[in-house]
Design an enzyme around this catalytic site. Structure first.
Site, PDB file in Angstrom:
ATOM      1  N   ARG A  92     -36.679 -19.347   0.091  1.00 37.65           N
ATOM      2  CA  ARG A  92     -36.563 -18.013   0.688  1.00 37.65           C
ATOM      3  C   ARG A  92     -37.060 -16.947  -0.283  1.00 37.65           C
ATOM      4  O   ARG A  92     -36.831 -17.052  -1.484  1.00 37.65           O
ATOM      5  CB  ARG A  92     -35.090 -17.730   1.032  1.00 37.65           C
ATOM      6  CG  ARG A  92     -34.711 -18.127   2.428  1.00 37.65           C
ATOM      7  CD  ARG A  92     -33.231 -18.119   2.666  1.00 37.65           C
ATOM      8  NE  ARG A  92     -32.529 -16.895   2.306  1.00 37.65           N
ATOM      9  CZ  ARG A  92     -31.246 -16.660   2.561  1.00 37.65           C
ATOM     10  NH1 ARG A  92     -30.525 -17.576   3.192  1.00 37.65           N
ATOM     11  NH2 ARG A  92     -30.676 -15.533   2.199  1.00 37.65           N
ATOM     12  N   ARG A 151     -20.882  -6.934   7.550  1.00 35.06           N
ATOM     13  CA  ARG A 151     -20.987  -6.783   6.098  1.00 35.06           C
ATOM     14  C   ARG A 151     -20.604  -5.386   5.635  1.00 35.06           C
ATOM     15  O   ARG A 151     -20.609  -5.127   4.433  1.00 35.06           O
ATOM     16  CB  ARG A 151     -22.446  -7.014   5.677  1.00 35.06           C
ATOM     17  CG  ARG A 151     -22.748  -8.399   5.160  1.00 35.06           C
ATOM     18  CD  ARG A 151     -24.260  -8.521   5.160  1.00 35.06           C
ATOM     19  NE  ARG A 151     -24.746  -9.333   4.107  1.00 35.06           N
ATOM     20  CZ  ARG A 151     -25.238 -10.560   4.309  1.00 35.06           C
ATOM     21  NH1 ARG A 151     -25.227 -11.106   5.500  1.00 35.06           N
ATOM     22  NH2 ARG A 151     -25.739 -11.220   3.304  1.00 35.06           N
ATOM     23  N   ARG A 208     -28.343  -9.084  -4.799  1.00 34.77           N
ATOM     24  CA  ARG A 208     -27.582  -9.371  -3.568  1.00 34.77           C
ATOM     25  C   ARG A 208     -26.090  -9.476  -3.880  1.00 34.77           C
ATOM     26  O   ARG A 208     -25.253  -9.027  -3.089  1.00 34.77           O
ATOM     27  CB  ARG A 208     -28.083 -10.672  -2.925  1.00 34.77           C
ATOM     28  CG  ARG A 208     -29.400 -10.492  -2.194  1.00 34.77           C
ATOM     29  CD  ARG A 208     -30.128 -11.796  -1.958  1.00 34.77           C
ATOM     30  NE  ARG A 208     -29.382 -12.781  -1.211  1.00 34.77           N
ATOM     31  CZ  ARG A 208     -29.669 -14.091  -1.221  1.00 34.77           C
ATOM     32  NH1 ARG A 208     -30.683 -14.549  -1.930  1.00 34.77           N
ATOM     33  NH2 ARG A 208     -28.942 -14.920  -0.505  1.00 34.77           N
ATOM     34  N   LYS A 210     -21.329 -20.010   3.403  1.00 36.59           N
ATOM     35  CA  LYS A 210     -21.016 -19.542   4.765  1.00 36.59           C
ATOM     36  C   LYS A 210     -21.870 -20.295   5.803  1.00 36.59           C
ATOM     37  O   LYS A 210     -21.348 -20.815   6.781  1.00 36.59           O
ATOM     38  CB  LYS A 210     -21.273 -18.032   4.898  1.00 36.59           C
ATOM     39  CG  LYS A 210     -20.521 -17.175   3.893  1.00 36.59           C
ATOM     40  CD  LYS A 210     -20.771 -15.693   4.114  1.00 36.59           C
ATOM     41  CE  LYS A 210     -22.192 -15.230   3.868  1.00 36.59           C
ATOM     42  NZ  LYS A 210     -22.643 -15.374   2.455  1.00 36.59           N
ATOM     43  N   ARG A 237     -31.808 -23.472  -3.561  1.00 38.19           N
ATOM     44  CA  ARG A 237     -31.957 -23.749  -2.123  1.00 38.19           C
ATOM     45  C   ARG A 237     -33.421 -23.929  -1.709  1.00 38.19           C
ATOM     46  O   ARG A 237     -34.296 -23.177  -2.107  1.00 38.19           O
ATOM     47  CB  ARG A 237     -31.361 -22.591  -1.318  1.00 38.19           C
ATOM     48  CG  ARG A 237     -31.651 -22.717   0.159  1.00 38.19           C
ATOM     49  CD  ARG A 237     -31.055 -21.655   1.036  1.00 38.19           C
ATOM     50  NE  ARG A 237     -30.703 -20.446   0.359  1.00 38.19           N
ATOM     51  CZ  ARG A 237     -29.667 -19.692   0.674  1.00 38.19           C
ATOM     52  NH1 ARG A 237     -28.889 -20.053   1.663  1.00 38.19           N
ATOM     53  NH2 ARG A 237     -29.411 -18.580   0.025  1.00 38.19           N
TER      54      ARG A 237
HETATM   55  P1  AP5 Z   1     -25.290 -21.369   2.085  1.00 33.44           P
HETATM   56  O1  AP5 Z   1     -24.364 -22.138   2.950  1.00 33.44           O
HETATM   57  O2  AP5 Z   1     -26.614 -20.984   2.644  1.00 33.44           O
HETATM   58  O3  AP5 Z   1     -24.555 -20.085   1.534  1.00 33.44           O
HETATM   59  P2  AP5 Z   1     -24.348 -18.670   2.213  1.00 33.44           P
HETATM   60  O4  AP5 Z   1     -22.991 -18.192   1.844  1.00 33.44           O
HETATM   61  O5  AP5 Z   1     -24.681 -18.742   3.673  1.00 33.44           O
HETATM   62  O6  AP5 Z   1     -25.400 -17.873   1.373  1.00 33.44           O
HETATM   63  P3  AP5 Z   1     -26.703 -17.061   1.750  1.00 33.44           P
HETATM   64  O7  AP5 Z   1     -27.428 -16.909   0.474  1.00 33.44           O
HETATM   65  O8  AP5 Z   1     -27.451 -17.665   2.900  1.00 33.44           O
HETATM   66  O9  AP5 Z   1     -26.009 -15.739   2.251  1.00 33.44           O
HETATM   67  P4  AP5 Z   1     -26.480 -14.319   2.216  1.00 33.44           P
HETATM   68  O10 AP5 Z   1     -25.269 -13.673   2.776  1.00 33.44           O
HETATM   69  O11 AP5 Z   1     -26.982 -13.729   0.980  1.00 33.44           O
HETATM   70  O12 AP5 Z   1     -27.810 -14.389   3.102  1.00 33.44           O
HETATM   71  P5  AP5 Z   1     -28.073 -14.039   4.626  1.00 33.44           P
HETATM   72  O13 AP5 Z   1     -29.041 -15.019   5.109  1.00 33.44           O
HETATM   73  O14 AP5 Z   1     -26.806 -13.826   5.378  1.00 33.44           O
HETATM   74  O15 AP5 Z   1     -25.460 -22.198   0.730  1.00 33.44           O
HETATM   75  C1  AP5 Z   1     -26.349 -21.761  -0.292  1.00 33.44           C
HETATM   76  C2  AP5 Z   1     -26.899 -23.002  -1.011  1.00 33.44           C
HETATM   77  O16 AP5 Z   1     -25.816 -23.687  -1.630  1.00 33.44           O
HETATM   78  C3  AP5 Z   1     -27.546 -24.023  -0.077  1.00 33.44           C
HETATM   79  O17 AP5 Z   1     -28.614 -24.651  -0.759  1.00 33.44           O
HETATM   80  C4  AP5 Z   1     -26.432 -25.038   0.201  1.00 33.44           C
HETATM   81  O18 AP5 Z   1     -26.941 -26.335   0.484  1.00 33.44           O
HETATM   82  C5  AP5 Z   1     -25.687 -25.016  -1.118  1.00 33.44           C
HETATM   83  N1  AP5 Z   1     -24.243 -25.262  -0.969  1.00 33.44           N
HETATM   84  C6  AP5 Z   1     -23.408 -24.677  -0.068  1.00 33.44           C
HETATM   85  N2  AP5 Z   1     -22.150 -25.102  -0.254  1.00 33.44           N
HETATM   86  C7  AP5 Z   1     -22.193 -25.970  -1.301  1.00 33.44           C
HETATM   87  C8  AP5 Z   1     -21.212 -26.746  -1.979  1.00 33.44           C
HETATM   88  N3  AP5 Z   1     -19.907 -26.702  -1.625  1.00 33.44           N
HETATM   89  N4  AP5 Z   1     -21.610 -27.531  -3.015  1.00 33.44           N
HETATM   90  C9  AP5 Z   1     -22.930 -27.573  -3.388  1.00 33.44           C
HETATM   91  N5  AP5 Z   1     -23.907 -26.867  -2.782  1.00 33.44           N
HETATM   92  C10 AP5 Z   1     -23.541 -26.063  -1.750  1.00 33.44           C
HETATM   93  O19 AP5 Z   1     -28.751 -12.593   4.493  1.00 33.44           O
HETATM   94  C11 AP5 Z   1     -30.031 -12.428   3.959  1.00 33.44           C
HETATM   95  C12 AP5 Z   1     -30.411 -10.952   4.015  1.00 33.44           C
HETATM   96  O20 AP5 Z   1     -30.476 -10.517   5.381  1.00 33.44           O
HETATM   97  C13 AP5 Z   1     -29.433  -9.981   3.358  1.00 33.44           C
HETATM   98  O21 AP5 Z   1     -29.638  -9.868   1.942  1.00 33.44           O
HETATM   99  C14 AP5 Z   1     -29.758  -8.687   4.082  1.00 33.44           C
HETATM  100  O22 AP5 Z   1     -30.956  -8.130   3.620  1.00 33.44           O
HETATM  101  C15 AP5 Z   1     -29.999  -9.176   5.506  1.00 33.44           C
HETATM  102  N6  AP5 Z   1     -28.749  -9.199   6.273  1.00 33.44           N
HETATM  103  C16 AP5 Z   1     -28.120 -10.301   6.778  1.00 33.44           C
HETATM  104  N7  AP5 Z   1     -27.001  -9.950   7.418  1.00 33.44           N
HETATM  105  C17 AP5 Z   1     -26.905  -8.607   7.305  1.00 33.44           C
HETATM  106  C18 AP5 Z   1     -25.932  -7.675   7.733  1.00 33.44           C
HETATM  107  N8  AP5 Z   1     -24.832  -8.061   8.422  1.00 33.44           N
HETATM  108  N9  AP5 Z   1     -26.138  -6.367   7.435  1.00 33.44           N
HETATM  109  C19 AP5 Z   1     -27.227  -5.953   6.777  1.00 33.44           C
HETATM  110  N10 AP5 Z   1     -28.189  -6.801   6.315  1.00 33.44           N
HETATM  111  C20 AP5 Z   1     -28.023  -8.118   6.582  1.00 33.44           C
END
Ligand code: AP5
Length: 222
Positions: free
Chosen positions: A160, A88, A171, A13, A127
């Site tokens: 992270r 979410r 997660r 994402k 990552r």
């Molecule tokens: P990346 O693009 O970062 O993937 P992502 O889908 O954004 O995954 P995240 O792990 O960042 O999402 P998340 O939803 O768990 O975390 P968030 O920060 O929102 O890619 C991941 C890795 O893969 C990278 O190294 C990238 O380079 C690699 N990659 C990507 N695409 C690739 C491809 N095609 N091929 C190869 N490699 C690839 O949330 C963190 C925490 O914050 C949550 O757990 C929660 O505690 C809190 N939080 C955030 N939002 C909310 C909400 N709305 N409500 C409540 N709590 C929340």
């Protein structure tokens, strides 16, 4: 135009939202990144959110809704927003829809990005991010030239606190229990576009851009 990117942790994402932001006039707003910014600045909100983030649990709805709604109506978002990681839960989705309606806006498209569980876990635990300029790397897919050092600014890379295997598994469980129901919600509204997140980053971008009908500098869905 407002677009939501929804999908499990590691689906890509954040990566795809950053590319879309470059190709359009839309602003990328990532709830997780906003929390990490608060954590870096050691704000009260950041310190409160840390205990949820480190365990892989969702931060309470009222906190995240307040944080996002404060951000999305700022002037740099007037051309539209790419929402990454928000909403979410159904409560977050309803709060966003209501706030957009009050500003005579709407959600135009919801992109559901996904990949198999073992790929998601490998992407998450691989990552690394630059402490200074936040450039993202992945030790399996896009490693830095020198281990642990940013190619762009030479600063250290960090992992992270929620990117270890145990928290990543939790997660994913949280995603399936609390966020998956939103997929059907948006499908029923006729807004859902499913995009396969498997394959290299560029291939996924091509699918996504095709699905949205976006050309460079264009922010409309056709
Ligand atoms: P990346 O693009 O970062 O993937 P992502 O889908 O954004 O995954 P995240 O792990 O960042 O999402 P998340 O939803 O768990 O975390 P968030 O920060 O929102 O890619 C991941 C890795 O893969 C990278 O190294 C990238 O380079 C690699 N990659 C990507 N695409 C690739 C491809 N095609 N091929 C190869 N490699 C690839 O949330 C963190 C925490 O914050 C949550 O757990 C929660 O505690 C809190 N939080 C955030 N939002 C909310 C909400 N709305 N409500 C409540 N709590 C929340």
């Amino acid at each position: 135009m407002n677009v939501i990117l929804v999908g499990p942790p590691g689906a890509g994402k954040g990566t795809q939202a950053a590319v879309l932001e470059e190709k359009t006039e839309l602003k990328h707003i990532a709830s997780g990144e906003l929390f990490r910014q608060h954590l870096r600045e050691e704000t009260q909100l950041g310190l409160m959110a840390r205990k949820y983030i480190d365990k892989g649990d969702l931060v309470p709805n009222d906190v995240v809704i307040g944080m996002i709604l404060d951000r999305v109506f700022q002037p740099d978002c007037e051309k539209g927003v790419i929402f990454d990681g928000f909403p979410r839960t159904k409560e977050q989705a309803d709060a966003l829809a209501e706030a957009l309606e009050e500003h005579r806006q709407q959600i135009d498209a919801v992109i559901f990005l996904s990949a198999p569980r073992e790929v998601l876990l490998k992407r998450i635990v691989g990552r690394q991010t630059c402490r200074n300029c936040q450039t993202p790397y992945n030790i399996y897919y896009s490693p830095p030239r020198e281990e642990g050092v940013c190619d762009v600014c030479g600063e250290d890379l960090y992992t992270r606190s929620d990117d270890n295997l145990e928290t990543a598994r939790h997660r994913l469980d949280v995603y399936f229990q609390q966020t998956m129901p939103l997929i059907e919600h948006y499908r029923a509204m006729g807004l859902l576009h499913e995009v396969d997140g498997l394959g290299d980053i560029h291939d996924v971008t091509v699918r996504l851009v095709h699905e949205l009908g976006i050309k460079n500098g264009d922010s409309g869905v056709h």
